[in-house]
Design a protein around this motif. Structure first.
Motif, PDB file in Angstrom:
ATOM      1  N   GLY A 290       9.519  -2.228  25.250  1.00 21.40           N
ATOM      2  CA  GLY A 290       9.911  -3.550  24.780  1.00 21.40           C
ATOM      3  C   GLY A 290       9.261  -3.902  23.456  1.00 21.40           C
ATOM      4  O   GLY A 290       8.259  -3.307  23.050  1.00 21.40           O
ATOM      5  N   PRO A 291       9.834  -4.877  22.766  1.00 19.66           N
ATOM      6  CA  PRO A 291       9.325  -5.269  21.440  1.00 19.66           C
ATOM      7  C   PRO A 291       8.080  -6.142  21.540  1.00 19.66           C
ATOM      8  O   PRO A 291       7.753  -6.680  22.595  1.00 19.66           O
ATOM      9  CB  PRO A 291      10.499  -6.048  20.851  1.00 19.66           C
ATOM     10  CG  PRO A 291      11.179  -6.648  22.049  1.00 19.66           C
ATOM     11  CD  PRO A 291      11.040  -5.631  23.147  1.00 19.66           C
ATOM     12  N   SER A 292       7.412  -6.279  20.420  1.00 16.20           N
ATOM     13  CA  SER A 292       6.278  -7.192  20.302  1.00 16.20           C
ATOM     14  C   SER A 292       6.049  -7.451  18.825  1.00 16.20           C
ATOM     15  O   SER A 292       6.388  -6.613  17.983  1.00 16.20           O
ATOM     16  CB  SER A 292       5.011  -6.607  20.932  1.00 16.20           C
ATOM     17  OG  SER A 292       4.456  -5.597  20.108  1.00 16.20           O
TER      18      SER A 292
ATOM     19  N   TRP B 144       5.174  -5.548  13.277  1.00 17.73           N
ATOM     20  CA  TRP B 144       4.355  -5.550  12.060  1.00 17.73           C
ATOM     21  C   TRP B 144       4.054  -4.122  11.616  1.00 17.73           C
ATOM     22  O   TRP B 144       4.165  -3.799  10.428  1.00 17.73           O
ATOM     23  CB  TRP B 144       3.048  -6.301  12.289  1.00 17.73           C
ATOM     24  CG  TRP B 144       2.081  -6.070  11.174  1.00 17.73           C
ATOM     25  CD1 TRP B 144       2.214  -6.502   9.881  1.00 17.73           C
ATOM     26  CD2 TRP B 144       0.867  -5.300  11.216  1.00 17.73           C
ATOM     27  NE1 TRP B 144       1.147  -6.054   9.115  1.00 17.73           N
ATOM     28  CE2 TRP B 144       0.316  -5.316   9.912  1.00 17.73           C
ATOM     29  CE3 TRP B 144       0.205  -4.618  12.222  1.00 17.73           C
ATOM     30  CZ2 TRP B 144      -0.879  -4.670   9.620  1.00 17.73           C
ATOM     31  CZ3 TRP B 144      -0.985  -3.967  11.925  1.00 17.73           C
ATOM     32  CH2 TRP B 144      -1.515  -3.996  10.630  1.00 17.73           C
ATOM     33  N   LEU B 145       3.687  -3.247  12.562  1.00 15.74           N
ATOM     34  CA  LEU B 145       3.411  -1.862  12.196  1.00 15.74           C
ATOM     35  C   LEU B 145       4.628  -1.201  11.568  1.00 15.74           C
ATOM     36  O   LEU B 145       4.511  -0.403  10.635  1.00 15.74           O
ATOM     37  CB  LEU B 145       2.979  -1.068  13.426  1.00 15.74           C
ATOM     38  CG  LEU B 145       1.568  -1.333  13.957  1.00 15.74           C
ATOM     39  CD1 LEU B 145       1.322  -0.565  15.240  1.00 15.74           C
ATOM     40  CD2 LEU B 145       0.506  -0.977  12.917  1.00 15.74           C
TER      41      LEU B 145
ATOM     42  N   ALA C 202       9.254 -11.182  23.333  1.00 12.81           N
ATOM     43  CA  ALA C 202       8.957 -10.106  24.266  1.00 12.81           C
ATOM     44  C   ALA C 202      10.211  -9.390  24.742  1.00 12.81           C
ATOM     45  O   ALA C 202      10.115  -8.358  25.408  1.00 12.81           O
ATOM     46  CB  ALA C 202       8.191 -10.659  25.469  1.00 12.81           C
ATOM     47  N   ALA C 203      11.375  -9.950  24.444  1.00 13.80           N
ATOM     48  CA  ALA C 203      12.630  -9.343  24.883  1.00 13.80           C
ATOM     49  C   ALA C 203      13.579  -9.037  23.741  1.00 13.80           C
ATOM     50  O   ALA C 203      14.491  -8.240  23.900  1.00 13.80           O
ATOM     51  CB  ALA C 203      13.334 -10.274  25.885  1.00 13.80           C
ATOM     52  N   GLN C 204      13.368  -9.674  22.585  1.00 11.46           N
ATOM     53  CA  GLN C 204      14.300  -9.544  21.462  1.00 11.46           C
ATOM     54  C   GLN C 204      13.570  -8.970  20.248  1.00 11.46           C
ATOM     55  O   GLN C 204      12.651  -9.591  19.702  1.00 11.46           O
ATOM     56  CB  GLN C 204      14.886 -10.919  21.104  1.00 11.46           C
ATOM     57  CG  GLN C 204      15.704 -11.542  22.215  1.00 11.46           C
ATOM     58  CD  GLN C 204      17.135 -11.023  22.227  1.00 11.46           C
ATOM     59  OE1 GLN C 204      17.553 -10.337  21.302  1.00 11.46           O
ATOM     60  NE2 GLN C 204      17.876 -11.373  23.263  1.00 11.46           N
TER      61      GLN C 204
END
Length: 464
Positions: free
Chosen positions: A227-229, A234-235, A189-191
């Motif tokens: 933020g990343p996920s 994947w998209l 969630a942060a990297q």
């Protein structure tokens, strides 16, 4: 290879050489026979050797650290290739490799907050005088930024490759790997690098670990506004997966397609691939187009529809007279046709169908292509790839649709470098149409003539 490794002698040099060789491990014939297993053994031995304290005669700490990094990178590449190709490894060798990977990936985990929002047993009492809190660990929110080449991230990705390898053989993923993924989710969630390591394998997790993904649905499948996920990664980087796309939160997917997260092109590519597999995957196509465009018909909605329609067109089988289309491509062509017709019937805001211009070299029958492209140009005259559309239309001087289409393209030319090409193809079409016998020349030639004159082609007036 064993002779070369023995000749190099110095572990750091061996690590550099092995990392370079491992970078080509996925090429056919790079490690014939049992060479791949032997290379894994050599990489594990290097990791052990470089873990030991350096003697006085060994290179400086910086060189040793570089050697260890290259030894790890070699091991990751070799193991990934072995598991992707289902190459058998010695049981002890595989267990040692997995233990090393788990130890590296474990550093991505962080303690979960308790009900008070603190870190549970790790929180010092109020009168503690031990000094300031330590700096956040790499991989934790607020910690140092990780790259995709960092050993912790590579180790997590390698563990997931092993999980996919195990799932192909046994139908399910190892629980200890899933636990490693769960422990790394806060860091994801942060990297971005951690999110990507999980995200590119998210289709396999969705397929082989449904209970796990259901239990971590928010962390895995949601696409936050900032933020990343894993789902966003994947998209951007992962392989197409219609089942995974359908499992995403609908509002998140529409937000990604509408550029809310900077993912519009990537999300459109995945969505196009899924819809060409099953046009009704996201619901009845006309209703889906309406939902994507939004109720207010704003620019983001129009752009999202156009971008997705263009992505569908670019994924549609192309014209190729050298071969007939195989059944799978015939099915894709019919799916694209269904989606295109649904977009035309959906009552979308003007300009939303500009992406239909990308069908300029799709393998549709000419009358069908001319009809749909002319209808799209009537709805959204500034078609993308207008010069290619005009070129294909120019081959049909006897078609009323072709002449009307060319007239629309000339009249609504966007004022770019394509205008000259569009007018050139339109003039070719006009010349060919007026050369036909009077009974065969479509009446729309006069509209095209007028449009060309208004666009500055005064010589078009000679056609009477």
């Amino acid at each position: 290879m064993p002779a070369i490794l023995n000749a190099l002698k110095v572990p750091e040099l061996v690590a550099f050489y092995l990392a370079a060789a491992a970078g080509h491990a996925d090429r056919p014939g790079a490690f014939p026979g049992g060479a791949l297993s032997g290379a894994v053994t050599a990489a594990l031995g290097l990791v052990r050797a470089l873990d030991r304290p350096a003697a006085a005669v060994q290179p400086a700490a910086g060189g040793r650290a570089d050697g260890r990094l290259f030894a790890d990178q070699a091991l990751f590449d070799l193991l990934t290739t072995a598991w992707r190709t289902d190459t058998p490894l010695d049981t002890g060798q595989e267990q040692e490799a997995l233990a090393h990977l788990h130890a590296l990936a474990a550093t991505l985990a962080r303690a979960a907050p308790d009900s008070t929002g603190q870190a549970g047993d790790d929180v010092a009492p109020a009168d503690d005088t031990a000094g300031p809190d330590p700096a956040p660990a790499a991989g934790s929110p607020g910690g140092p930024t990780l790259l995709g080449s960092d050993p912790q991230v590579r180790a997590l990705g390698c563990l997931l490759e092993n999980a996919v390898h195990q799932a192909r053989a046994r139908g399910q993923m190892p629980a200890e790997v899933l636990q490693a993924v769960a422990s790394a989710l806060p860091a994801a969630a942060a990297q971005d690098a951690v999110a990507t390591a999980i995200g590119v394998r998210l289709p396999a997790l969705h397929r082989y670990a449904p209970d796990f993904t259901a239990g971590h649905r928010t962390a895995l499948y949601r696409i936050p506004s900032q933020g990343p996920s894993p789902a966003a990664s994947w998209l951007r980087w992962g392989p197409p997966s219609p089942p995974l796309l359908a499992a995403l939160d609908r509002a998140d997917l529409i937000g990604a397609l509408r550029s809310a997260y900077g993912l519009a092109r990537d999300a459109a590519g995945h969505t196009a691939a899924a819809l060409l597999t099953d046009p009704a995957l996201l619901g009845e196509p006309a209703a889906w187009w309406t939902q994507l465009a939004g109720t207010d018909g704003d620019e983001d909605g129009r752009a999202a529809v156009s971008c997705l329609l263009e992505a569908i067109a670019l994924s549609t089988p192309r014209t190729d007279a050298a071969r007939p289309l195989p059944p799978a491509e015939q099915a894709q062509l019919q799916a694209a046709l269904h989606l295109w017709r649904a977009a035309l019937a959906a009552g979308l805001p003007a300009g939303a169908l500009a992406g239909a211009g990308a069908f300029a070299d799709a393998a549709f029958d000419e009358p069908v292509w001319l009809e749909l492209t002319r209808s799209s140009a009537e709805h959204s005259p500034a078609l993308n790839h207008a010069e290619l559309v005009a070129e294909r239309a120019a081959a049909h001087p006897g078609s009323q649709d072709a002449l009307l289409l060319a007239e629309l393209l000339v009249t609504h030319a966007p004022g770019t470098w394509t205008d000259t090409a569009v007018r050139g193809h339109a003039r070719t079409l006009l010349d060919a149409a007026t050369a036909l016998p009077a009974a065969e020349c479509p009446a729309a030639w006069q509209q095209l003539r007028r449009a060309l004159i208004n666009a500055g082609d005064v010589a078009a007036a000679r056609h009477q």
